[in-house]
Scaffold this motif. Structure first.
Motif, mmCIF file in Angstrom:
data_model
loop_
_atom_site.group_PDB
_atom_site.id
_atom_site.type_symbol
_atom_site.label_atom_id
_atom_site.label_comp_id
_atom_site.label_asym_id
_atom_site.label_seq_id
_atom_site.Cartn_x
_atom_site.Cartn_y
_atom_site.Cartn_z
ATOM 1 N N SER A 257 -9.226 66.334 15.700
ATOM 2 C CA SER A 257 -7.768 65.178 15.353
ATOM 3 C C SER A 257 -7.548 64.454 16.979
ATOM 4 O O SER A 257 -7.613 63.403 17.434
ATOM 5 C CB SER A 257 -7.245 65.123 14.578
ATOM 6 O OG SER A 257 -8.004 65.711 12.998
ATOM 7 N N ALA A 258 -6.908 65.290 17.898
ATOM 8 C CA ALA A 258 -5.914 64.812 19.228
ATOM 9 C C ALA A 258 -7.460 64.810 19.889
ATOM 10 O O ALA A 258 -6.465 64.479 20.817
ATOM 11 C CB ALA A 258 -4.933 65.886 18.584
ATOM 12 N N ASP A 259 -8.064 66.145 19.784
ATOM 13 C CA ASP A 259 -8.645 66.109 21.366
ATOM 14 C C ASP A 259 -10.197 65.735 21.845
ATOM 15 O O ASP A 259 -10.395 65.948 22.932
ATOM 16 C CB ASP A 259 -8.233 67.441 21.896
ATOM 17 C CG ASP A 259 -7.333 67.475 22.212
ATOM 18 O OD1 ASP A 259 -6.209 66.823 22.684
ATOM 19 O OD2 ASP A 259 -6.586 68.901 21.733
ATOM 20 N N LEU A 260 -10.879 65.279 20.697
ATOM 21 C CA LEU A 260 -12.326 63.969 20.523
ATOM 22 C C LEU A 260 -12.084 63.880 21.668
ATOM 23 O O LEU A 260 -13.208 64.085 22.150
ATOM 24 C CB LEU A 260 -12.507 64.429 19.279
ATOM 25 C CG LEU A 260 -14.326 64.250 19.075
ATOM 26 C CD1 LEU A 260 -14.909 65.464 19.316
ATOM 27 C CD2 LEU A 260 -14.267 63.571 17.521
ATOM 28 N N SER A 261 -12.031 62.718 21.688
ATOM 29 C CA SER A 261 -12.000 61.601 22.902
ATOM 30 C C SER A 261 -11.695 62.571 24.307
ATOM 31 O O SER A 261 -12.830 61.890 24.939
ATOM 32 C CB SER A 261 -11.205 60.940 22.584
ATOM 33 O OG SER A 261 -9.851 61.493 23.015
ATOM 34 N N LYS A 262 -11.116 63.196 24.581
ATOM 35 C CA LYS A 262 -11.272 63.634 25.896
ATOM 36 C C LYS A 262 -12.243 65.048 25.761
ATOM 37 O O LYS A 262 -12.871 64.873 27.090
ATOM 38 C CB LYS A 262 -9.965 64.819 26.328
ATOM 39 C CG LYS A 262 -10.005 65.474 27.360
ATOM 40 C CD LYS A 262 -8.339 66.485 26.725
ATOM 41 C CE LYS A 262 -8.909 67.705 26.853
ATOM 42 N NZ LYS A 262 -7.942 68.925 26.745
ATOM 43 N N MET A 263 -12.703 65.647 24.657
ATOM 44 C CA MET A 263 -14.114 66.288 25.171
ATOM 45 C C MET A 263 -15.099 65.737 25.646
ATOM 46 O O MET A 263 -16.006 65.652 26.396
ATOM 47 C CB MET A 263 -13.998 67.300 23.709
ATOM 48 C CG MET A 263 -15.282 68.205 23.501
ATOM 49 S SD MET A 263 -15.750 69.708 22.429
ATOM 50 C CE MET A 263 -14.499 70.255 22.514
ATOM 51 N N LYS A 264 -15.060 64.481 24.961
ATOM 52 C CA LYS A 264 -16.128 63.891 25.183
ATOM 53 C C LYS A 264 -16.050 62.596 26.744
ATOM 54 O O LYS A 264 -17.401 62.984 27.135
ATOM 55 C CB LYS A 264 -16.225 62.041 23.911
ATOM 56 C CG LYS A 264 -16.671 62.649 22.528
ATOM 57 C CD LYS A 264 -16.036 61.556 21.393
ATOM 58 C CE LYS A 264 -17.150 61.750 20.241
ATOM 59 N NZ LYS A 264 -17.460 60.437 19.495
ATOM 60 N N HIS A 265 -15.286 62.742 26.776
ATOM 61 C CA HIS A 265 -15.072 62.263 28.594
ATOM 62 C C HIS A 265 -15.361 63.306 29.625
ATOM 63 O O HIS A 265 -16.343 62.823 30.451
ATOM 64 C CB HIS A 265 -13.163 61.986 28.748
ATOM 65 C CG HIS A 265 -13.486 61.260 29.809
ATOM 66 N ND1 HIS A 265 -13.911 60.342 30.215
ATOM 67 C CD2 HIS A 265 -12.338 62.273 31.076
ATOM 68 C CE1 HIS A 265 -13.595 60.484 32.038
ATOM 69 N NE2 HIS A 265 -12.317 61.111 32.289
ATOM 70 N N VAL A 266 -14.668 63.980 29.155
ATOM 71 C CA VAL A 266 -15.085 65.732 30.470
ATOM 72 C C VAL A 266 -17.574 65.744 29.411
ATOM 73 O O VAL A 266 -17.858 65.952 30.809
ATOM 74 C CB VAL A 266 -14.729 66.810 29.093
ATOM 75 C CG1 VAL A 266 -15.300 68.034 30.115
ATOM 76 C CG2 VAL A 266 -12.817 66.698 30.265
ATOM 77 N N MET A 267 -17.516 65.708 28.621
ATOM 78 C CA MET A 267 -19.206 66.052 28.308
ATOM 79 C C MET A 267 -19.872 64.832 29.056
ATOM 80 O O MET A 267 -20.817 65.083 29.814
ATOM 81 C CB MET A 267 -18.899 65.904 26.893
ATOM 82 C CG MET A 267 -20.888 65.990 26.528
ATOM 83 S SD MET A 267 -21.257 67.613 27.643
ATOM 84 C CE MET A 267 -21.143 68.759 26.863
#
Length: 380
Positions: A257-267
């Motif tokens: 919920s909190a960090d999915l957008s960050k993971m997508k950015h890194v990927m």
């Protein structure tokens, strides 16, 4: 150290380890024992079952605890095959399954079962129509991976489940090991009958897992003896491990919920930079993939050589599935996708956790470029 091999295993959360130690030290009783200590252990096990069921949005009575994804897959497939062999001996699966599914199917073939393997398209995706066209009068089970563990392709589980509602005698098993905590799955809504998860894939401990078994469905147990886990899986339960797994799943879903957008950015950064390197071919499809996996090949280099070279720079990635990486076999998944063998031989997999950062990704891209140059000089 930069750890980009989270599809092989994840680092347990500190809180998970602490809960395991606490339960192991203070609540070590056998949950089947009648005394107070046993009762306390049984209560903790029940709480863990309720927590996992709530997180997966299923009933607590539908959760069976196992030792991990491999056992869950084996129990689902063999348990179904043995229970319903009188109805039929035909099973449908895919060419892109984890080894714990593929090898189970091959074992069943030796016992007289017939298995149809569905071929994926070039993106590693399975056609619902191909599955339906393979259904026969004696088909008893369809088993499909949710998130392909090597390339990250997300399979159309909801669509397959909707189609299978027209075939009520065919059960549906989903290997959700790579999806849990990263790609939501509406188990009930998708018409899934059996679903496997593994604790160490979402920062729990190795040796912990669960199998969702739809209410009212019976399968044949693989391990018999004490009638634990609703008589489907005998053996004294790993109470501390299951409590730890419940905590790990809750924490991972909080990170989703909190960090999915960050993971997508890194990927996205990793994919963009990998595609700029002329020696690299990205094997994972552009669309419909999990946010934590990217598979790529480095032309002219064997995958295992590149893995070791990156490890010398403190970067940890993998070749194929961790369960197959030491066998030096070319990925069956990549070959099934139509990727040439020479390219498949040089495949590498990066897999993220919610804790990985863009700074780590920048370093890894630099390390990959340096390794290409260094190994190129050595070979020349």
């Amino acid at each position: 150290m930069i750890y980009f091999d989270n599809s092989a295993t994840t680092k347990p959360y500190t809180e998970v380890i602490n809960s395991f130690v606490k339960v192991s030290s203070d609540y070590f009783g056998n949950p089947s024992s009648l005394h107070q200590l046993g009762g306390m252990a049984e209560q903790l096990l029940s709480q863990a079952r309720n927590q996992i069921a709530k997180l997966l949005k299923v009933k607590a009575s539908e959760i069976l605890f196992t030792s991990g994804g491999t056992e869950s897959n084996n129990l689902a497939i063999k348990g179904t095959a043995l229970m319903y062999k009188g109805r039929g001996k035909h099973i449908i699966t895919t060419e892109i399954e984890h080894a714990s599914v593929r090898e189970t199917m091959e074992q069943l073939k030796k016992l007289g079962f017939s298995v149809t393997y569905i071929q994926p398209d070039q993106d590693g995706r399975i056609s619902v129509k191909d599955i339906e066209n393979s259904i026969r009068q004696d088909t008893i089970l369809v088993s499909v991976i949710h998130v392909q563990n090597e390339v990250g392709t997300i399979q159309p589980i909801e669509e397959i489940g909707a189609m299978l509602k027209n075939y009520p005698k065919v059960l549906f098993h989903v290997d959700h090991v790579q999806g849990a905590g990263k790609i939501p799955l509406d188990i009930h809504g998708a018409g899934v009958d059996l679903c496997s998860i593994s604790g160490h894939k979402f920062h729990g401990l190795k040796g912990t897992g669960a199998l969702y078994l739809r209410e009212g469905l019976q399968i044949s147990p693989l391990i018999t003896g004490g009638n634990q886990e609703s008589k489907h899986r005998s053996g004294t339960e790993n109470v501390a491990g299951m409590v730890a797994m419940a905590k790990a799943l809750r924490m991972t879903m909080d990170h989703y919920s909190a960090d999915l957008s960050k993971m997508k950015h890194v990927m996205q950064y990793l994919r963009d930079e990998l595609q700029k390197v002329k020696e690299i071919t990205v094997n994972s499809p552009k669309e419909g993939t999990a946010p934590h996996i990217v598979n790529f090949s480095v032309t002219g280099f064997k995958g295992e050589v590149f893995v070791h070279s990156l490890a010398e720079k403190g970067v940890y990635v993998s070749t194929t599935s961790a369960c197959s990486s030491k066998q030096a076999e070319v990925s069956k998944t990549l070959l099934a996708m139509g990727i040439p063998e020479e390219i498949a031989k040089s495949a590498l997999r990066i897999s993220l956790s919610y804790n990985n950062t863009i700074e780590e990704a920048v370093y890894v891209i630099s390390a990959i470029k340096e390794t290409i140059n260094h190994l190129g000089e050595v070979m020349n």
